[in-house]
Design an enzyme around this catalytic site. Structure first.
Site, short mmCIF file in Angstrom:
data_model
loop_
_atom_site.label_atom_id
_atom_site.label_comp_id
_atom_site.label_asym_id
_atom_site.label_seq_id
_atom_site.Cartn_x
_atom_site.Cartn_y
_atom_site.Cartn_z
CD GLU A 47 -2.43 -1.96 0.52
OE1 GLU A 47 -3.38 -2.34 -0.20
OE2 GLU A 47 -1.57 -2.76 0.94
NE ARG B 19 -2.61 -6.27 2.38
CZ ARG B 19 -3.49 -5.45 2.95
NH1 ARG B 19 -3.45 -5.26 4.27
NH2 ARG B 19 -4.38 -4.82 2.24
CD GLN C 245 -21.25 7.75 1.62
OE1 GLN C 245 -21.97 8.29 2.46
NE2 GLN C 245 -21.71 7.36 0.45
CB CYS D 188 -20.07 0.20 9.00
SG CYS D 188 -20.76 -0.64 7.56
CG LEU E 205 -30.55 13.15 0.65
CD1 LEU E 205 -31.61 12.56 1.56
CD2 LEU E 205 -31.15 13.50 -0.70
#
Length: 722
Positions: A169, A219, A344, A358, A678
């Site tokens: 990463e 990893r 998000q 979450c 919203l």
């Protein structure tokens, strides 16, 4: 057994993993602890819940081996016996459940560290970094290797079953491996042998400092997706060297954080990178872990049964549902709350120094604070509106023991999710609706579809409280000609109620404007559905995804990237539409989109040739098209066939006043409470928190039922000027 490969034990040296699922590392914001003592009780509760869900092997968020490696000032590190002592509450919480194991990830940020002490193989600032790192001296490299060994020994002392050495990463170890960031000419750079020296020495030191049966996960970045990354021969050579150095498992890393190719967003096909792990099969004898966008037991089982890997890493799916595996084992996958890969509440929160959670499961990260305990004072509750907020409130309240009646004017549940799921790349919303449909049945909610309930019926229905989740209505343009035949709302388009021409102007460049641009740009409006719309017409296709984002499907090119001239995309079957995405503001289009996904949406529209213009004043619509003035006052006319209005929304709460006039206690949640935000994340979080406290909640305080941002989040917002 429905998923025999996924649920099959895996033998390691000295350990038996109870299944083939690895909960991949995610920095949750819990690793630093809370309070003056930096207690890790919240982190313990987080992992204990996943242990109850029978996750075979879990990996913590990144823990630095030294001060230079911290991700930001005061970020988590494993430096001393006192640190190890603090972590015992985490490992003991996991180990009280027989079987599940937990490893601590050791992560050095390198040039990705957000502090002035950042160090790296070479003094090259990251495109996503704040600081130019200092080039590490050879003595500092040797000291860092020792620090990894010490951190691993302390992790073992803390009760961890193993560690994961983060070598992908784009963090420090990956920076040493790749030519892109390693410009050294000494023994730690230059040839592949020199660039591999650090990861090999680190794994050797970790093995030396721990027991023979201590699990060491490495990893490995198998597909960098950046220029100057590793080529495949280097990946294989390093994997073999890591095995010889003493690793137990090799976990797949896909893409650097600075790569401009999606790797975990919703637009990535499910299991879209397992082919990378499969290519390494046979080159090493260690168990291999496939990763990225594996979010259902069916996808996991398929990857394992095709022999692409020995294990599958599912990180965010265990945020969405800690009991993913127990539900799979019970043969009830329809009850799994599926990760929709929106980023998000997880990654976006992490990069804003907020606690990760979450969107579809607000309890994630808040297990010790947000609890849906059985009620001792059952209420009769009415919920009006079966969108995200209404569904979340109704199911949580009913699970707690309240008698809930859910009224919905439409013939189906979902609200705005029924629009979102139509957008190419957002097909995962179908899964959320499937989950809520199952939850409504299991929790015993009385669901009344195709029912437009009135204030008198609610007031006379004997309900103790009424919850309005009636959502929003689109805002109109408010200019001359807004009733012209060319003008349609985003609802008209996403429901395919009105046709869309070949030249399109979209008014409003927020999230809905971007979604509509994707929808009409992909000509999804021309796809007609027959029967019950419960599954996508089709899922994202892997070969098209790889081609569109210039990923080498053979992983032969250095970094896994195709040159511009290679593998040219075939011409579309039908010419793309001419699309204008317009906004009143002069700033960046989609400024409010997710921190980790906004760039993907902008890049996608750019690939489709969408023209983005801002600083406009809308004047009128007539037969000639849309008339505007630019920021200098110059008149312009866009000769378009269709003007799609995505200019915001207003709350729909018309039932509130008549209900209150009749003495009803009324709560507004989601869009009906605050249309300017919203947002499904906020709607589900607010609804769930209200449902957890509905017995004593006061309607005037309903806006307080949202997750606290915490000190770090507050500090980030102050620094960022938000």
């Amino acid at each position: 057994m429905a998923y025999p490969r996924l649920l099959q034990p895996l033998q390691l040296r000295g350990h038996t993993l109870i299944n083939r699922a690895l909960m991949g590392s995610m920095h949750s914001g819990l690793e630093e602890g809370s309070g003056l003592s930096h207690s890790l009780e919240k982190m313990a509760a987080f992992f204990e819940e996943r242990a109850r869900g029978r996750v075979g092997l879990m990996v913590t968020g990144g823990i630095a081996p030294n001060n230079e490696g911290r991700l930001y000032p005061f970020a988590a590190a494993m430096l001393s016996p006192s640190d190890a002592a603090r972590h015992r509450v985490v490992t003991e919480a996991v180990h009280q459940h027989k079987g599940p194991k937990i490893a601590m990830q050791i992560l050095h940020g390198g040039r990705y560290s957000y502090h002035p002490l950042a160090t790296a193989p070479s003094s090259k600032k990251a495109p996503i970094g704040w600081f130019t790192p200092r080039e590490m001296k050879a003595s500092a490299i040797e000291r860092t290797i020792a620090d990894y060994g010490r951190a691993a020994a302390l992790a073992m002392e803390a009760g961890y079953d193993g560690v994961e050495v983060m070598g992908s990463e784009g963090y420090l170890i990956n920076q040493f491996i790749a030519q892109r960031t390693n410009k050294r000419t000494d023994e730690w750079g230059g040839s592949a042998e020199g660039r591999f020296r650090l990861p090999i020495k680190i794994v050797e030191e970790v093995r030396r400092c721990t027991s023979d049966d201590f699990i060491i996960i490495f990893r490995l970045s198998m597909l960098d997706l950046v220029e100057g990354g590793s080529d495949w021969n280097e990946v294989v050579a390093l994997a073999q060297a890591i095995e010889a150095a003493g690793a137990s498992i090799i976990n797949t890393g896909i893409g650097w954080h600075e790569a401009r190719i999606p790797t975990i967003a919703t637009c990535v096909p499910r299991g879209g990178f397992s082919w990378v792990t499969a290519k390494l099969r046979g080159a090493v004898s260690l168990p291999l872990v496939a990763t990225n966008r594996i979010n259902t037991p069916e996808i996991a089982e398929s990857i394992l049964s095709q022999d692409h890997a020995d294990m599958v890493s599912m990180a965010r799916p265990f945020l969405a549902d800690p009991f993913f595996l127990t539900k799979a084992e019970a043969g009830t996958p329809e009850q799994i709350n599926t990760c929709i890969a929106c980023n998000q509440a997880c990654l976006d929160h992490t990069f804003m120094l907020k606690r990760a959670s979450c969107l579809v499961n607000p309890r994630a990260g808040y297990e010790s604070e947000l609890n849906y305990t059985p009620t001792t004072s059952p209420l009769k509750l009415a919920v009006v509106g079966a969108g995200p907020a209404g569904l979340a409130f109704a199911t949580v309240a009913a699970r707690r023991g309240h008698a809930v009646t859910l009224f919905e004017a439409s013939h189906r549940i979902g609200g705005q999710f029924n629009l979102a799921k139509q957008v190419p790349g957002k097909e995962e919303f179908y899964e959320t609706l499937r989950y809520f449909d199952a939850e409504l049945k299991l929790s015993g909610v009385d669901v009344r579809l195709s029912t437009r309930v009135g204030a008198s019926e609610l007031a006379d229905g004997g309900f103790d409280k009424v919850v309005l989740a009636t959502g929003v209505v689109p805002r109109t343009l408010g200019i001359a000609g807004e009733d012209h035949a060319k003008v349609v709302s985003y609802i008209d388009v996403l429901t395919r109620a009105k046709p869309v021409g070949e030249k399109v102007a979209i008014v409003g460049a927020g999230g809905i404007g971007f979604d509509v641009a994707e929808f009409v740009g992909h000509r999804a409006d021309e796809v007609r559905r027959e029967g019950d719309d419960t599954t996508p017409a089709q899922w994202p296709e892997l070969s098209s995804f790889l081609r569109d984002w210039r990923v080498d499907p053979t992983n032969s090119a250095r970094g896994g990237l195709l040159a511009d001239a290679e593998e040219a995309a075939p011409p579309p079957a039908k010419p793309p539409r001419e699309i204008l995405l317009l906004q009143r503001k002069s700033g960046k289009h989609g400024a409010g989109l997710g921190r980790t996904t906004g760039w993907i949406h902008r890049a996608s529209l750019k690939k489709m040739g969408v023209t983005m213009l801002g600083g406009l004043t809308y004047e009128k619509v007539d037969d000639a098209g849309l008339h505007v003035k630019d920021k200098g006052g110059k008149p312009l006319t866009f000769a378009v066939d269709t003007v799609i209005v995505c200019a915001g929304q207003v709350s729909e709460a018309s039932l509130e006043a008549p209900l209150k006039a009749r003495g009803a206690q009324v709560y507004k949640i989601g869009g009906s409470h605050l249309a300017s935000e919203l947002d499904a994340k906020r709607a589900i979080d607010q609804a769930s928190r209200l449902a957890a406290a509905i017995e004593t909640a006061k309607s005037e305080n309903v806006g307080d039922y949202v997750a606290p941002i915490g000190f770090n989040g507050w500090l980030y917002q102050k620094v960022a000027g938000k």
